[in-house]
Structures are given as structure tokens and as C-alpha cells.
Design an enzyme around this catalytic site. Structure first.
Site, PDB file in Angstrom:
ATOM      1  N   LYS A  68      41.394  41.708  39.130  1.00  0.00           N
ATOM      2  CA  LYS A  68      40.626  42.080  37.881  1.00  0.00           C
ATOM      3  C   LYS A  68      40.496  41.116  36.542  1.00  0.00           C
ATOM      4  CE  LYS A  68      41.813  46.871  38.681  1.00  0.00           C
ATOM      5  NZ  LYS A  68      42.402  48.465  38.116  1.00  0.00           N
ATOM      6  N   ASN A  89      37.351  46.013  36.604  1.00  0.00           N
ATOM      7  CA  ASN A  89      37.291  46.596  37.704  1.00  0.00           C
ATOM      8  C   ASN A  89      35.965  46.784  38.225  1.00  0.00           C
ATOM      9  OD1 ASN A  89      36.471  48.641  36.093  1.00  0.00           O
ATOM     10  ND2 ASN A  89      37.789  50.172  37.424  1.00  0.00           N
ATOM     11  N   ASP A 105      38.373  52.120  34.387  1.00  0.00           N
ATOM     12  CA  ASP A 105      39.513  52.630  34.409  1.00  0.00           C
ATOM     13  C   ASP A 105      39.856  53.349  32.962  1.00  0.00           C
ATOM     14  OD1 ASP A 105      40.427  52.023  36.718  1.00  0.00           O
ATOM     15  OD2 ASP A 105      41.254  50.047  36.482  1.00  0.00           O
ATOM     16  N   ARG A 153      61.832  47.563  31.904  1.00  0.00           N
ATOM     17  CA  ARG A 153      62.789  47.121  32.527  1.00  0.00           C
ATOM     18  C   ARG A 153      63.245  45.819  31.954  1.00  0.00           C
ATOM     19  NH1 ARG A 153      64.384  49.969  36.644  1.00  0.00           N
ATOM     20  NH2 ARG A 153      62.787  51.162  38.003  1.00  0.00           N
ATOM     21  N   ALA A 156      61.116  40.769  28.002  1.00  0.00           N
ATOM     22  CA  ALA A 156      59.928  40.451  28.287  1.00  0.00           C
ATOM     23  C   ALA A 156      58.538  41.134  28.403  1.00  0.00           C
ATOM     24  CB  ALA A 156      59.802  39.113  29.624  1.00  0.00           C
ATOM     25  N   GLY A 238      46.586  60.788  40.067  1.00  0.00           N
ATOM     26  CA  GLY A 238      45.805  59.378  40.554  1.00  0.00           C
ATOM     27  C   GLY A 238      44.411  59.592  41.047  1.00  0.00           C
TER      28      GLY A 238
END
Length: 275
Positions: A68, A89, A105, A153, A156, A238
Site C-alpha cells: 500500500k 489500496n 478503506d 503495546r 513508539a 471485516g
């Protein structure tokens, strides 16, 4: 006799892609018997070479990971929507040789939510911080009036999401993944993580959840989506995203004013059921 037109989806891995099912269903419904849609295993290194082989018979390309961003230098024009998230995309190959890139998208997410009655929200949460998360932020820039909390998580990843927020005009706040269950207080939660990542959060779904948009479609439902439905919350999946973005691709590549959403969704559902 009408001239043949080719289109395809590129990516790596690509064998799992439902795009051929959806686009071929559209061609069949629209009577475009002279159109074909294939899939090709193409990685970033092979993309320039593949693009150089495309002749006048090609009308368009759908791109999945990891292409992409890699395709952008190979295009003549890129839409503002795609440029905003540095992700294309959809490539349309025009008769004059011009190659334009877009991102379906983002409007696909908005259309999928609108179909379920979600047009505006006061706040939202995003689970994850990958490429799909940036598209989610771009969609939320258009429908979310207040802050968006991203659960990630690492610092960064948090910094990346705050950066995307600044670029897209979204008030992005970040929180640790360990606190992801707190996301469920938001009226809209968008889960953008890989399969299995949110399974452990299913037991934390509150009694009266808002709307969950889980971008996965195989396997479906995810544990989180199933728990959300059991508690009476709205769930957008999805496949909804995949179909709505594919509708926009078909319209751009073929020039038809309206692609057959229902036929494309039905074809996708049958293909998933057969897996």
C-alpha cells in the site's frame, strides 16, 4: 464485441484474499462478461517489475499488504484520502496511460458504519496501531466529534498514533494495551489487531456495549465480536469493510455508477462459509 479488461489484487501473502470473489460477483451481476479479475503474489521487491508489464488491457489493481505504501512512487497521481495515510489500496489505469491511486478503506469504513446506523459519535477507541489503525483514524476524523483513545503495546506505537492524529486533525490519546478493556466504555470501538489478539478481552465486554467494528473476517465471528453480540451491542465486521471498499473499487475501475453491494456481500458470505 467489447474490449477485454483486466483487474487483479496484488499482495503477499495473497492466497486468502476474497477480492476475486467480490469483484467477479460484481462483474457477473453487471453483465461485464469481458472483465476478468485475478490474484497475484507480489511483494515490494517485485512490484515495480509487475507494474512495468501492465498494458492497455489493464483497468485496475487492488493492493493489500505490504504494497500500500510501496506503490506510491510508481503512480502519477494519488488522492488526498490516500496521501493522508500514505496508503493506496486502489490503482486505476486510465486509457491515456495515467495511473492514479486512492484509498477506499477509509470511505469503506464510514459506509459500513453508516449501514449499521452509526453516522456520528462523540468519542471512540482504537485497538492497535498498524496500517489499518491509521485508516481508522482517518475515518474517525470525519465522524467522531471528540477524542479517540488508541490502545497500543509500546511508546513508539503510541507516538506514531499521536503523529497520525496531528496529521489527520484527530484528538488522539494513547493508553497501554494492558488497559485495553477500558476501551469498551467508548460508544465506538474499532479493533484493528491480528487474529486472536483481542480474544482475551471478550470476557471484559460490559453489559450494554456500544458499537464494535472488528476489521477481521476470517475466522468470524472473533471471540470479541461474539461476546459483543451476546451483550446486545452492534457489531460491524471485516466482511462489511471488505465489501464496501470493494464496491468503491469496482465503481472506479469499471466506471459503473453503482456496484451491486448485495450480490458482492452474498458472494463473500458463501466463500467464507465454504472455508
Amino acid at each position: 464485441m467489447a474490449a477485454a479488461h483486466r483487474a487483479a489484487v496484488l499482495g503477499s501473502p495473497i492466497a486468502h484474499s476474497l477480492s476475486p470473489v467480490l469483484h467477479r460477483a460484481a462483474y457477473a451481476e453487471l453483465g461485464l462478461g469481458h472483465w476478468s479479475y485475478e490474484r497475484f503474489e507480489v511483494d515490494e521487491a517485485a512490484l515495480p517489475g509487475f507494474m512495468s508489464t501492465l498494458d492497455a488491457g489493464w483497468a485496475g489493481l487492488s493492493l493489500t499488504m505490504p504494497l500500500k505504501r510501496a506503490v506510491i512512487p510508481l503512480l502519477d497521481e494519488v488522492s488526498d484520502t490516500a496521501a493522508a495515510v500514505e496508503a493506496v489500496n486502489t490503482v486505476v489505469l486510465h486509457e491515456d496511460g495515467c495511473r492514479t491511486g486512492d484509498n477506499t478503506d477509509i470511505p469503506g469504513m464510514i459506509a459500513a458504519l453508516r449501514e449499521r446506523g452509526v453516522e456520528k459519535v462523540e468519542a471512540a477507541a482504537v485497538l492497535g496501531a498498524g496500517a489499518t489503525a491509521s485508516s481508522a483514524l482517518a475515518a474517525l476524523a470525519r465522524i467522531c466529534a471528540g477524542p479517540v483513545t488508541a490502545y497500543v503495546r509500546s511508546e513508539a506505537r503510541a507516538e506514531e498514533m499521536r503523529g497520525w492524529g496531528e496529521r489527520l486533525g484527530v484528538d488522539v490519546r494513547t493508553a497501554a494495551w494492558d488497559d485495553a478493556a477500558q476501551a469498551f466504555d467508548a460508544p465506538l470501538v474499532i479493533a484493528t489487531t491480528p487474529a486472536g489478539t483481542t480474544d482475551t478481552l471478550a470476557s471484559a465486554v460490559p453489559p450494554r456495549p456500544g458499537t464494535l467494528f472488528d476489521v477481521l473476517y476470517d475466522p468470524w465471528p472473533t471471540a470479541l465480536a461474539a461476546a459483543w453480540s451476546e451483550h446486545g451491542g452492534k457489531v460491524v465486521g471485516g466482511l462489511d469493510l471488505l465489501v464496501h471498499q470493494a464496491v468503491l473499487q469496482v465503481e472506479q475501475m469499471t466506471g459503473v455508477p453503482r456496484a451491486p453491494l448485495a450480490a458482492m456481500r452474498a458472494a463473500g458470505e458463501r466463500a467464507l462459509a465454504a472455508r
